[in-house]
Design an enzyme around this catalytic site. Structure first.
Site, mmCIF file in Angstrom:
data_model
loop_
_atom_site.group_PDB
_atom_site.id
_atom_site.type_symbol
_atom_site.label_atom_id
_atom_site.label_comp_id
_atom_site.label_asym_id
_atom_site.label_seq_id
_atom_site.Cartn_x
_atom_site.Cartn_y
_atom_site.Cartn_z
ATOM 1 N N ASP A 158 -3.531 -9.830 13.422
ATOM 2 C CA ASP A 158 -3.632 -8.410 13.788
ATOM 3 C C ASP A 158 -2.596 -8.138 14.882
ATOM 4 O OD1 ASP A 158 -4.437 -5.949 15.159
ATOM 5 O OD2 ASP A 158 -6.163 -6.029 13.798
ATOM 6 N N ILE A 159 -1.573 -7.371 14.525
ATOM 7 C CA ILE A 159 -0.433 -7.155 15.438
ATOM 8 C C ILE A 159 -0.880 -6.402 16.689
ATOM 9 C CG2 ILE A 159 1.851 -6.069 15.620
ATOM 10 C CD1 ILE A 159 1.981 -6.416 12.492
ATOM 11 N N ASP A 204 -3.831 -6.593 5.430
ATOM 12 C CA ASP A 204 -4.770 -7.448 6.165
ATOM 13 C C ASP A 204 -4.746 -8.891 5.653
ATOM 14 O OD1 ASP A 204 -5.777 -5.594 8.037
ATOM 15 O OD2 ASP A 204 -6.902 -4.602 6.435
ATOM 16 N N ASN A 253 0.861 -1.195 0.000
ATOM 17 C CA ASN A 253 0.000 0.000 0.000
ATOM 18 C C ASN A 253 0.890 1.235 0.000
ATOM 19 O OD1 ASN A 253 0.448 1.018 2.840
ATOM 20 N ND2 ASN A 253 -0.206 -1.085 3.255
ATOM 21 N N LYS A 283 -13.348 0.513 16.297
ATOM 22 C CA LYS A 283 -12.045 -0.157 16.284
ATOM 23 C C LYS A 283 -11.373 -0.031 17.650
ATOM 24 C CE LYS A 283 -10.328 -0.267 11.890
ATOM 25 N NZ LYS A 283 -9.753 0.307 10.690
#
Ligand code: PMT
Length: 396
Positions: A303-304, A276, A207, A334
């Site tokens: 998910d870190i 993701d 990204n 979130k």
């Protein structure tokens, strides 16, 4: 701009030419700079160079009868927010370590009230000389910040330790000296930049995160006095001085690096734009383009941040949320899902890759809007906010 007053002392060494660039950097950052030179420094560069760059007369002589101020050795240090001596010769360091005040600059240093930073510059033998090393130990014990020196080619033709740091790095240290230190003695672990998921020998999914926001947060945490470890995806940025950088490629690499470091951390800040999904059907070799349609199978990455908050004794965790719509609603959801005391919400369309950003901080008390500004300015506010919540939570 956060304009401060900087007193720059210049002593006599060939590195004086770099001091002119240092003045330029400090002025560009919005600071007011007053230069004081020793007599020997004027043998290398004339005061008029610094006068032109700062727009202020340069002080050299303690007994200058042209000036009305007979107390310059006091008034100049009271005027300054920070005092930096670059280059600092072995002779100047020896005087400083022993309280000798026999010219304007050494007298100013003895009479100072503001933070003092020195950037030594000398031949490698002079730097290694036991007397000089004793002085350095003494100066550190006296609270003087010693910047460098660096190693490399020296003006005398030798190679070794003793080169003055580059102007840009000295300017970073001066800026840091001007910041409050709410994180002194704390360890901060930060993720930054994009991750990259391999498809084949040359291709991958990533990204456009530039790492600018994460590196700004790392610099702000370092300026606030923390020991910073930066787990970084592939970016073309230089980490702030004093930050330890661990380079990673994929989300799994990032998770492994975070797991190896997180036990030691007091605060964890997840700024990275983590992929993701990863590619299940990766190819060792470069895939030939003869297939019309290439099907990739994607599986979710760990998910870190959620891994860190789920630990038995997690550090104080700060998350980011990059959303393209419904910013507040999605970001707050979130924050609650990942059990975060603090989250920074930003719109991906304007945040990613840009030099500036606009952030809404979300915590248990509600939302705190940080209007559009340079990423460093926002990072300083975010770090200050996180430090306040951390101190409250830990009753320090
Ligand atoms: O790098 P720049 O060009 O400066 O751009 C900055 C930024 C837009 C990337 C940054 O400000 C930002 O918003 N970072 C978070 C990007 C993101 O992944 O957001 P998210 O909403 O998908 O993830 C929420 C949080 O979980 C983030 O703290 C993220 O680091 C973390 N996460 C997400 C997925 C995952 N697998 N592991 C994670 O730890």
């Amino acid at each position: 701009m956060n304009q401060k007053k900087i007193l720059l002392g210049v002593t006599g060494g060939i590195a004086v030419y770099k001091s002119a660039e240092l003045v330029r950097q400090l002025v560009k950052a919005g600071h007011e700079v007053q230069v004081v030179m020793t007599r020997s420094a004027t043998e290398f560069v004339g005061p008029v160079t610094f006068q032109a760059l700062t727009g202020r007369d340069v002080f050299v002589d303690m007994w200058d009868k042209q000036r009305g101020d007979s107390m310059a050795h006091i008034s100049l240090t009271r005027w300054a927010d920070a005092f930096v001596v670059a280059p600092a010769t072995a002779n100047f360091l020896a005087k400083l370590a022993n309280g000798i005040a026999d010219d304007l600059l050494s007298t100013l240093a003895a009479a100072r009230e503001c933070p003092l930073l020195v950037a030594p510059a000398m031949n490698k033998q002079m730097w290694g000389n036991p007397a000089n090393q004793r002085n350095i130990v003494q100066l550190k014990a006296d609270g003087v910040a010693i910047l460098g020196p660096a190693s490399g080619f020296q003006a005398c033709g030798e190679v070794g330790e003793g080169r003055m740091l580059e102007a840009e790095e000295i300017a970073l240290h001066v800026d840091a000296a001007l910041q409050p230190k709410p994180l002194a003695g704390k360890k901060v672990l930060i993720t930054a930049g994009p991750t990259f998921e391999r498809i084949d020998a040359v291709r991958g999914i990533t990204n456009p995160s530039s790492g600018k926001m994460g590196y700004a947060v790392a610099r702000a945490a370092w300026e606030a006095g923390a020991e910073v470890t930066l787990v970084s995806g592939q970016v073309s940025l230089t980490p702030p001085p004093g930050c330890r950088r661990i380079d990673v490629v994929s989300a799994q690499d990032m998770l492994n690096a975070v797991n190896a470091e997180v036990d030691a951390a007091d605060i964890f800040i997840g700024v990275a734009a983590v992929a993701d999904y990863y590619v299940l059907n990766q190819s060792e070799q470069k895939i030939k383009k003869d297939a019309h349609i290439l099907t990739l199978e994607l599986a979710p990455n760990p998910d870190i941040l959620a891994n860190v908050t789920a630990r038995d004794n997690p550090p104080f965790c700060v998350g980011f949320a990059a959303e393209s719509e419904n910013l507040l609603e999605y970001a707050e959801a979130k924050r609650r899902r990942k059990k975060l005391p603090l989250l920074a919400a930003n719109l991906v369309q304007t945040a990613i890759g840009a030099d500036d950003n606009e952030i809404i901080l979300l915590d248990d008390e509600g939302e705190h809007r940080l209007p559009r500004a340079d990423k460093l300015e926002l990072a300083r506010k975010l770090v200050a906010h996180a430090a306040r919540l951390y101190a409250r939570q830990n009753k320090v």
